[in-house]
Write a protein that holds these residues in place. Structure first.
Motif, PDB file in Angstrom:
ATOM      1  N   ARG A 171      39.180  34.831  38.115  1.00 26.41           N
ATOM      2  CA  ARG A 171      38.145  35.848  38.044  1.00 26.41           C
ATOM      3  C   ARG A 171      38.423  37.104  38.856  1.00 26.41           C
ATOM      4  NH1 ARG A 171      33.628  32.034  41.082  1.00 26.41           N
ATOM      5  NH2 ARG A 171      34.519  32.151  43.177  1.00 26.41           N
ATOM      6  N   ASN A 189      39.325  36.950  33.648  1.00 28.00           N
ATOM      7  CA  ASN A 189      38.039  37.350  33.087  1.00 28.00           C
ATOM      8  C   ASN A 189      37.060  37.630  34.211  1.00 28.00           C
ATOM      9  OD1 ASN A 189      38.170  37.388  30.241  1.00 28.00           O
ATOM     10  ND2 ASN A 189      38.024  35.154  30.112  1.00 28.00           N
ATOM     11  N   ASP A 192      32.416  33.347  35.288  1.00 26.31           N
ATOM     12  CA  ASP A 192      31.766  32.670  34.167  1.00 26.31           C
ATOM     13  C   ASP A 192      30.256  32.893  34.127  1.00 26.31           C
ATOM     14  OD1 ASP A 192      34.158  31.672  33.229  1.00 26.31           O
ATOM     15  OD2 ASP A 192      33.946  29.728  34.237  1.00 26.31           O
ATOM     16  N   ARG A 377      31.902  40.979  27.673  1.00 26.05           N
ATOM     17  CA  ARG A 377      31.158  39.844  27.119  1.00 26.05           C
ATOM     18  C   ARG A 377      31.949  39.169  26.001  1.00 26.05           C
ATOM     19  NH1 ARG A 377      25.402  38.629  26.661  1.00 26.05           N
ATOM     20  NH2 ARG A 377      24.739  40.760  27.090  1.00 26.05           N
ATOM     21  N   SER A 380      34.646  37.003  27.422  1.00 22.97           N
ATOM     22  CA  SER A 380      34.101  35.759  27.943  1.00 22.97           C
ATOM     23  C   SER A 380      33.829  34.754  26.828  1.00 22.97           C
ATOM     24  CB  SER A 380      32.815  36.050  28.723  1.00 22.97           C
ATOM     25  OG  SER A 380      32.243  34.862  29.229  1.00 22.97           O
ATOM     26  N   TRP A 383      37.000  33.294  25.586  1.00 19.72           N
ATOM     27  CA  TRP A 383      37.525  32.280  26.500  1.00 19.72           C
ATOM     28  C   TRP A 383      36.928  30.907  26.171  1.00 19.72           C
ATOM     29  CZ3 TRP A 383      41.030  30.567  29.649  1.00 19.72           C
ATOM     30  CH2 TRP A 383      40.721  29.548  30.555  1.00 19.72           C
TER      31      TRP A 383
END
Length: 400
Positions: A171, A189, A192, A377, A380, A383
């Motif tokens: 992250r 990314n 979460d 977004r 995410s 992912w």
């Protein structure tokens, strides 16, 4: 079959840690949306099961062990997994291993950041990953900070753990660089929990919530009285420049009538030093915490997840770092969204300048967040699509 998820979750002694719970909650929700049930590994299985509506099992039993004892515990558990040793009937790992036997994958859902300052997490996560791989299960590591303090042999243990994983998600850029130095591919990314409860229709909240303050008591050895006095002066300045101040404990008691503990105790000491009035918002749930900071005009925090929640909505953040670890995390959380106001506790006398800059650029900050939001977004969501594709692919291979 289910996915076994380990996170640093389970409210003990009535204390709730918002960020760790948020990452776990997102993993449960994202997997469920893609047709995957979850089983949680928790410090308080009954509390976690009731909170998220999923089965939960105990942790592996590394809590409170020194390094020598933890190494022996890990060796024993791996021997059990290999079938060359047995667990005592009362061993807390018995339920966890049974859940692993029934699982189709293992997800390490952030929390319990892997660093030498928390050796319990290094032993527990690496042991559980090795046990999963011995069963041929795919392992996903997601939403992770690694290090920066990883001493030998922890560095080698964590590197080996990641090499055993099918997917690794990190992250912040510093963690991505560390993982790359081990020769392990990783996806960078946002955290979460960044979009937990964030509306698709109206993602950037309007301002009007005044100043939210969320602090911890970790000052990295600095005199607490001095740091708390300087923070009180900063919050007073924010109250005069921005608006009413609310304190919110990221790690605090679930019972709003309970005596202040954790972050709430730090907040009370700072409030008594302030000249301006302030209020207290109970710790509540992770979603409530996210809503609070997303509707604020300004967030002052040395905690990580308040910044994670606030930045997608464009809330200006003044982040206070105590050491290299907190600086890496806070810069990472803000940097994804184009914010950069991270200041070390030693530099608090310079904070009024940053405060003035943030208030002047509030509209620019919100606009930048709105511009970056769709891409971040989407990344995410991609992912979690990839996570479930890996799990599905492994399950299909096992059937053949």
């Amino acid at each position: 079959m289910s996915v076994l998820i380990i996170g640093d979750v389970g409210a003990l002694e009535g204390m709730f840690h918002i960020g760790d719970e948020a990452m776990f909650e997102v993993a449960v929700v994202e997997l469920a949306q893609r047709g995957r049930d979850a089983i949680g590994v928790s410090s308080h299985p009954a509390e976690t099961a009731a909170r998220y509506g999923i089965p939960a099992v105990p942790r592996l039993g590394f809590e409170g062990l020194g390094r020598v004892e933890a190494a022996r515990r890990a060796e024993h558990l791996l021997a059990v997994a290999a079938g060359t040793a047995r667990l005592e009937p009362e061993d807390p790992a018995r339920e966890t291993i049974a859940a692993l036997d029934a699982a189709e994958a293992l997800v390490n859902a952030g929390g319990g950041n892997l660093a030498s300052r928390w050796p319990t997490h290094v032993f527990e996560r690496s042991t559980l990953v090795s046990m999963a791989r011995m069963r041929g299960l795919p392992v996903v590591v997601t939403g992770q900070t690694l290090g920066p303090d990883l001493d030998a042999p922890d560095d080698a243990v964590v590197a080996r753990m990641l090499r055993e994983a099918a997917l690794v998600g990190v992250r912040e850029p510093d963690t991505a660089a560390l993982v790359a130095s081990w020769g392990v591919p990783a996806t960078l990314n946002v955290d979460d929990a960044s979009f937990l409860g964030l509306s698709e229709r109206d993602p950037v909240r309007g301002a009007g919530g005044g100043v939210v303050v969320s602090l911890s008591g970790w000052f990295a050895g600095r005199p607490a009285d001095e740091v708390e006095q300087r923070i009180a002066m900063l919050v007073d300045a924010a109250a005069l420049a921005v608006g009413p101040v609310s304190f919110h404990a990221h790690f605090g008691p679930l019972d709003p009538t309970a005596p202040p503990r954790g972050d709430a105790a730090v907040h009370e000491r700072i409030r008594t030093r302030m000249s301006q009035p302030s209020t207290v918002v109970p710790t509540g749930t992770s979603r409530e915490a996210a809503d609070l900071v997303r509707s604020a005009d300004l967030l002052i925090t040395c905690r990580y997840h308040p910044a994670v929640f606030a930045t997608p909505a464009g809330t200006p953040v003044l982040a206070l770092s105590a050491d290299r670890y907190t600086r890496i995390k806070l810069r990472g959380a803000l940097g994804h969204w184009g914010q950069r106001s991270v200041i070390d506790l030693d530099d608090l006398p310079d904070a009024p300048r940053l405060l003035a800059d943030l208030t002047a650029r509030a509209d620019e900050i919100r606009g930048e967040a709105a511009e970056r939001l769709p891409g971040l977004r989407a990344a995410s969501q991609q992912w979690w699509d990839t996570v479930c594709a890996v799990i599905e692919g492994s399950a299909a291979s096992a059937k053949r």
